[in-house]
Each structure stands twice: as structure tokens, then as C-alpha cells.
Motif scaffolding. Structure first.
Motif, PDB file in Angstrom:
ATOM      1  N   LEU A  13      -9.857  13.497  -4.669  1.00  0.00           N
ATOM      2  CA  LEU A  13      -8.259  13.161  -4.854  1.00  0.00           C
ATOM      3  C   LEU A  13      -7.816  12.303  -4.494  1.00  0.00           C
ATOM      4  CD1 LEU A  13      -5.174  13.804  -7.511  1.00  0.00           C
ATOM      5  CD2 LEU A  13      -4.861  15.030  -5.844  1.00  0.00           C
ATOM      6  N   MET A  14      -7.396  12.353  -2.958  1.00  0.00           N
ATOM      7  CA  MET A  14      -7.737  11.233  -2.035  1.00  0.00           C
ATOM      8  C   MET A  14      -7.477   9.928  -2.402  1.00  0.00           C
ATOM      9  SD  MET A  14      -6.562  14.251   0.970  1.00  0.00           S
ATOM     10  CE  MET A  14      -6.846  12.777   2.278  1.00  0.00           C
ATOM     11  N   ALA A  15      -9.156  10.103  -2.171  1.00  0.00           N
ATOM     12  CA  ALA A  15      -9.692   8.672  -2.039  1.00  0.00           C
ATOM     13  C   ALA A  15      -9.705   7.686  -3.417  1.00  0.00           C
ATOM     14  CB  ALA A  15     -11.606   9.317  -2.052  1.00  0.00           C
ATOM     15  N   GLY A  16      -8.961   8.426  -4.720  1.00  0.00           N
ATOM     16  CA  GLY A  16      -8.276   7.685  -5.555  1.00  0.00           C
ATOM     17  C   GLY A  16      -7.230   6.884  -5.473  1.00  0.00           C
ATOM     18  N   LEU A  17      -6.432   8.067  -5.088  1.00  0.00           N
ATOM     19  CA  LEU A  17      -4.833   7.237  -4.504  1.00  0.00           C
ATOM     20  C   LEU A  17      -5.365   6.393  -3.692  1.00  0.00           C
ATOM     21  CD1 LEU A  17      -3.235  10.390  -5.108  1.00  0.00           C
ATOM     22  CD2 LEU A  17      -3.287   9.146  -6.709  1.00  0.00           C
ATOM     23  N   ILE A  18      -5.722   6.557  -2.412  1.00  0.00           N
ATOM     24  CA  ILE A  18      -5.504   5.954  -1.150  1.00  0.00           C
ATOM     25  C   ILE A  18      -6.149   4.281  -1.748  1.00  0.00           C
ATOM     26  CG2 ILE A  18      -5.970   4.980   1.185  1.00  0.00           C
ATOM     27  CD1 ILE A  18      -3.816   7.306   0.173  1.00  0.00           C
ATOM     28  N   GLY A  19      -7.217   4.204  -2.517  1.00  0.00           N
ATOM     29  CA  GLY A  19      -8.683   3.189  -2.417  1.00  0.00           C
ATOM     30  C   GLY A  19      -7.371   1.933  -4.021  1.00  0.00           C
ATOM     31  N   ALA A  20      -6.542   2.958  -4.556  1.00  0.00           N
ATOM     32  CA  ALA A  20      -6.185   2.500  -5.198  1.00  0.00           C
ATOM     33  C   ALA A  20      -5.420   1.397  -4.920  1.00  0.00           C
ATOM     34  CB  ALA A  20      -5.370   3.389  -6.701  1.00  0.00           C
ATOM     35  N   SER A  44       1.026  -1.174  -0.202  1.00  0.00           N
ATOM     36  CA  SER A  44       0.223   0.375   0.384  1.00  0.00           C
ATOM     37  C   SER A  44       0.963   0.902  -0.001  1.00  0.00           C
ATOM     38  CB  SER A  44      -0.983   0.091   1.236  1.00  0.00           C
ATOM     39  OG  SER A  44      -1.481   1.330   1.381  1.00  0.00           O
ATOM     40  N   PHE A  45       1.869   1.033   0.924  1.00  0.00           N
ATOM     41  CA  PHE A  45       2.703   1.598   0.910  1.00  0.00           C
ATOM     42  C   PHE A  45       3.475   2.235  -0.291  1.00  0.00           C
ATOM     43  CE2 PHE A  45       7.574   4.135   1.624  1.00  0.00           C
ATOM     44  CZ  PHE A  45       7.250   5.234   1.555  1.00  0.00           C
ATOM     45  N   ALA A  46       3.813   1.315  -0.964  1.00  0.00           N
ATOM     46  CA  ALA A  46       5.331   1.423  -2.474  1.00  0.00           C
ATOM     47  C   ALA A  46       4.033   1.903  -3.305  1.00  0.00           C
ATOM     48  CB  ALA A  46       5.252   0.204  -2.826  1.00  0.00           C
ATOM     49  N   ASN A  47       2.765   2.009  -2.874  1.00  0.00           N
ATOM     50  CA  ASN A  47       1.630   2.563  -4.691  1.00  0.00           C
ATOM     51  C   ASN A  47       1.600   3.598  -3.962  1.00  0.00           C
ATOM     52  OD1 ASN A  47       0.099   1.049  -6.864  1.00  0.00           O
ATOM     53  ND2 ASN A  47      -1.814   2.333  -6.239  1.00  0.00           N
ATOM     54  N   SER A  48       1.551   4.166  -2.804  1.00  0.00           N
ATOM     55  CA  SER A  48       0.627   5.831  -2.867  1.00  0.00           C
ATOM     56  C   SER A  48       2.037   6.919  -3.262  1.00  0.00           C
ATOM     57  CB  SER A  48      -0.060   5.631  -1.843  1.00  0.00           C
ATOM     58  OG  SER A  48       0.787   5.195  -0.764  1.00  0.00           O
ATOM     59  N   SER A  49       3.105   5.831  -2.894  1.00  0.00           N
ATOM     60  CA  SER A  49       4.299   6.462  -2.341  1.00  0.00           C
ATOM     61  C   SER A  49       4.967   6.762  -4.551  1.00  0.00           C
ATOM     62  CB  SER A  49       5.159   6.380  -1.659  1.00  0.00           C
ATOM     63  OG  SER A  49       6.077   5.081  -1.889  1.00  0.00           O
ATOM     64  N   PHE A  50       3.914   6.570  -4.775  1.00  0.00           N
ATOM     65  CA  PHE A  50       4.423   6.145  -6.449  1.00  0.00           C
ATOM     66  C   PHE A  50       4.123   7.083  -7.257  1.00  0.00           C
ATOM     67  CE2 PHE A  50       4.558   4.506 -10.897  1.00  0.00           C
ATOM     68  CZ  PHE A  50       6.125   4.695 -11.127  1.00  0.00           C
ATOM     69  N   SER A  51       2.428   7.810  -7.356  1.00  0.00           N
ATOM     70  CA  SER A  51       1.569   8.466  -7.807  1.00  0.00           C
ATOM     71  C   SER A  51       1.967   9.614  -8.620  1.00  0.00           C
ATOM     72  CB  SER A  51       0.457   8.383  -7.624  1.00  0.00           C
ATOM     73  OG  SER A  51      -0.610   6.554  -8.197  1.00  0.00           O
ATOM     74  N   LEU A  52       2.188  10.616  -7.214  1.00  0.00           N
ATOM     75  CA  LEU A  52       2.417  12.230  -7.341  1.00  0.00           C
ATOM     76  C   LEU A  52       4.127  11.821  -7.580  1.00  0.00           C
ATOM     77  CD1 LEU A  52       0.107  13.399  -4.857  1.00  0.00           C
ATOM     78  CD2 LEU A  52       0.053  13.403  -7.213  1.00  0.00           C
ATOM     79  N   LEU A  53       4.870  10.879  -7.402  1.00  0.00           N
ATOM     80  CA  LEU A  53       6.442  11.543  -7.280  1.00  0.00           C
ATOM     81  C   LEU A  53       6.235  11.304  -8.795  1.00  0.00           C
ATOM     82  CD1 LEU A  53       8.833  12.095  -5.883  1.00  0.00           C
ATOM     83  CD2 LEU A  53       9.091   8.630  -5.649  1.00  0.00           C
ATOM     84  N   LEU A 103      -0.667   2.974   5.819  1.00  0.00           N
ATOM     85  CA  LEU A 103       0.630   3.126   5.025  1.00  0.00           C
ATOM     86  C   LEU A 103       0.062   3.780   3.433  1.00  0.00           C
ATOM     87  CD1 LEU A 103       3.078   1.924   5.325  1.00  0.00           C
ATOM     88  CD2 LEU A 103       1.595   1.187   7.127  1.00  0.00           C
ATOM     89  N   GLY A 104      -1.395   4.008   2.778  1.00  0.00           N
ATOM     90  CA  GLY A 104      -1.425   4.402   1.754  1.00  0.00           C
ATOM     91  C   GLY A 104      -1.722   6.125   2.346  1.00  0.00           C
ATOM     92  N   PHE A 105      -1.564   6.956   3.162  1.00  0.00           N
ATOM     93  CA  PHE A 105      -1.653   7.966   3.484  1.00  0.00           C
ATOM     94  C   PHE A 105       0.470   8.425   3.828  1.00  0.00           C
ATOM     95  CE2 PHE A 105      -5.783   8.011   5.785  1.00  0.00           C
ATOM     96  CZ  PHE A 105      -6.410   8.557   4.761  1.00  0.00           C
ATOM     97  N   LEU A 106       0.170   7.210   4.772  1.00  0.00           N
ATOM     98  CA  LEU A 106       2.291   8.133   4.618  1.00  0.00           C
ATOM     99  C   LEU A 106       2.986   7.810   2.868  1.00  0.00           C
ATOM    100  CD1 LEU A 106       4.247   8.453   7.190  1.00  0.00           C
ATOM    101  CD2 LEU A 106       4.908   5.837   6.779  1.00  0.00           C
ATOM    102  N   GLY A 107       2.267   6.719   3.126  1.00  0.00           N
ATOM    103  CA  GLY A 107       3.028   6.684   1.306  1.00  0.00           C
ATOM    104  C   GLY A 107       2.938   8.291   0.439  1.00  0.00           C
ATOM    105  N   LEU A 108       1.984   8.990   0.464  1.00  0.00           N
ATOM    106  CA  LEU A 108       0.947   9.883   0.014  1.00  0.00           C
ATOM    107  C   LEU A 108       1.951  11.304   0.307  1.00  0.00           C
ATOM    108  CD1 LEU A 108      -1.038  11.334  -1.511  1.00  0.00           C
ATOM    109  CD2 LEU A 108      -2.567  11.267  -0.441  1.00  0.00           C
ATOM    110  N   LEU A 109       2.104  11.070   1.713  1.00  0.00           N
ATOM    111  CA  LEU A 109       2.983  11.750   2.509  1.00  0.00           C
ATOM    112  C   LEU A 109       4.502  12.319   2.155  1.00  0.00           C
ATOM    113  CD1 LEU A 109       1.986  11.819   6.166  1.00  0.00           C
ATOM    114  CD2 LEU A 109       1.350  13.862   4.624  1.00  0.00           C
TER     115      LEU A 109
END
Length: 275
Positions: free
Chosen positions: A122-129, A92-101, A172-178
Motif C-alpha cells: 500500500l505504501m509503495a503504491g502511494l509513494i510511487g505515484a 510529492s507532498f501534495a499528492n500523498s497527503s491527499f489520497s488517504l485523507l 516529502l511523499g512519506f511526510l504527506g502520507l503521515l
């Protein structure tokens, strides 16, 4: 001259057309993110599942064949649930930490910022994935463990499996997004993975019960939020836990609330994602 309003103008200037949730845009973003990681599923789903199974094989062969038991269960049965959820939260972290980066690095982050999506959408789409990827990895590992000899991963407490699997992946999705908001290159994201996520995952009681630790190290483990995810998810399969399950459930919910609010504030302010 025709003074009738044009049929092309549906609303007055400045009046939003989408007055509530943009479900179409949210669905499009979610499917886009899911298809992105599913297109390379050998790398994003099956490879992490195989890596997690290797942990089970190695530790079972090294320690489990001596008849060792932990909390009244065989060593293999004890570590199996922790390995499942550890694979889930890491991916989950790996996925969300990749999108915006990758959007910032490739210069196409405008594809995330220009569509008519609110910050929450925007957050719901990224975290949901990210959670979807975590569930797929966890399900793949669980199916493989069902076929592994000497390992029993029969669900017992359904709500605990769903709660800690879902909210642990969201955390971990939120942590990856941060991380993707803060990072400016892949090295920054890798640093968070290697020096934050991996240590906290491995030192979360996945391979041992904290009851066997000295009091000082038990206190350190209780300060690790990953520990409550691992312990609560294990409770869903074994029915026993080395931490207060309901306290851990509420703590993970509170952490998600704080991380989600922080992500919302940073994205809305445009910190490091808008020029």
C-alpha cells in the motif's frame, strides 16, 4: 456422494493464495493513483510548473539583471536547480497527503484497506505515484528552463540529480502520507503545507547561499533537511555545493528510513484510518 475436492477450492482455508508480493494489486493501485492526478494534469502538473517558472522570472528580473553572481554562477543559473527540486518535493507532498485523507472524508477509505495488499505494498503504491508526479513536474520545469533565455540547466553530476530528486521526493511523499493519516479534514493538511512544508522549502537556500548568512542562521539552515535536498540537487547541475554532498545524501536516506518505518507502523496499527 462425490468425495473428491472441488476444483473451486485451490488452497486450504487460512492458507494465503498470494505468498509473496502482490504485483498485480500493487500495479493496479499505482496506476489508479497516477490516473487520479493525471486526469486533472492542468492542475497537478502544469500549474505547479508555471508557478515555479514565475519564481524564476520574478527573481531573475528583480536580482539577476544586475550581474549578481552566487558561488561563481549567475543568479539565474544558481536558483534554477533549486526551483526545479522545490517544485518536485512540494508536489510529492501534495499528492500523498491527499489520497488517504479524501478516502477518510468521503467514506471510501475501505477501497485502500480491503484489497489484498500488505502495508508495504500500500505504501509503495502511494509513494510511487507521488514520486511519479514529482518527476513529471520537475521534467516539465526543466524543459521550460531550457528554453528560457539566460538560464543554463545542463546536468553535470547525474547521480546527484537522481539521488536527491528521487529521495527528496520520497521524503516529502512519506511526510504527506503521515499528514493524510493524521489529518481529519482538509484544513489540517493545509496547515502542514502552510506552516511546515512551505517555510522549510523557502528557507532551504533555494534563493541564496547559506555562506552569506550569519553563523547562527547557518546552523539553523543545516538543521533543515530540505536544505540538503536543494543543495545536493543543485550540485548535480553546477558541480558546486554549500553543503557536504555525501553527508546530505546519507542523511536524506536515513530520514526516509525513519519516516517510512513510522508510516508503516501507523498504517499497520490502523491509527485514525480504521474504526
Amino acid at each position: 456422494m462425490n468425495e473428491q475436492p472441488s476444483n473451486w477450492v485451490r488452497t486450504d482455508p487460512g492458507v494465503p493464495v498470494i505468498k509473496s508480493v502482490n504485483w498485480g494489486g500493487l500495479k493496479t493501485l499505482y496506476l489508479k493513483e497516477v490516473r487520479r492526478f493525471f486526469k486533472v494534469q492542468l492542475q497537478t502538473i502544469w500549474a505547479p510548473a508555471i508557478t515555479t517558472l514565475l519564481f524564476l522570472v520574478i527573481f531573475t528580473v528583480a536580482l539577476g539583471r544586475t550581474g549578481r553572481t552566487v558561488m561563481g554562477y549567475s543568479f539565474a543559473d544558481f536558483i534554477a536547480p533549486g526551483l526545479i527540486v522545490m517544485g518536485m518535493i512540494q508536489n510529492s507532498f501534495a499528492n500523498s497527503s491527499f489520497s488517504l485523507l479524501v478516502g477518510k472524508i468521503q467514506g471510501n477509505i475501505v477501497d485502500y484497506l480491503m484489497p489484498p495488499l500488505s502495508t508495504a505494498e500500500l505504501m509503495a503504491g502511494l509513494i510511487g505515484a507521488s514520486v511519479t508526479r514529482a518527476i513529471l513536474v520537475g521534467f516539465a520545469v526543466w524543459l521550460a528552463m531550457l528554453l528560457y533565455p539566460g538560464v543554463h540547466v545542463t546536468p553535470r553530476v547525474g547521480w546527484a540529480i537522481i539521488w536527491f530528486g528521487l529521495f527528496g521526493s520520497m521524503m516529502l511523499g512519506f511526510l504527506g502520507l503521515l499528514t493524510s493519516i493524521w489529518a481529519e479534514k482538509f484544513d489540517h493538511a493545509a496547515a502542514v503545507t502552510n506552516f511546515v512544508v512551505a517555510p522549510l522549502s523557502l528557507l532551504s537556500g533555494t534563493f541564496y547561499s547559506i555562506e552569506s548568512l550569519a553563523p547562527a542562521f547557518q546552523a539553523v539552515s543545516h538543521a533543515n533537511p530540505f536544505f540538503y535536498v536543494i543543495s545536493g540537487f543543485r550540485y548535480g547541475f553546477l558541480g558546486v555545493s554549500d553543503s557536504p554532498v555525501h553527508f546530505g545524501a546519507l542523511l536524506i536516506l536515513a530520514i526516509n528510513g525513519v519516516l517510512g518505518a513510522f508510516c508503516y507502523f501507523l498504517i499497520r496499527s490502523g491509527w485514525k484510518i480504521k474504526s
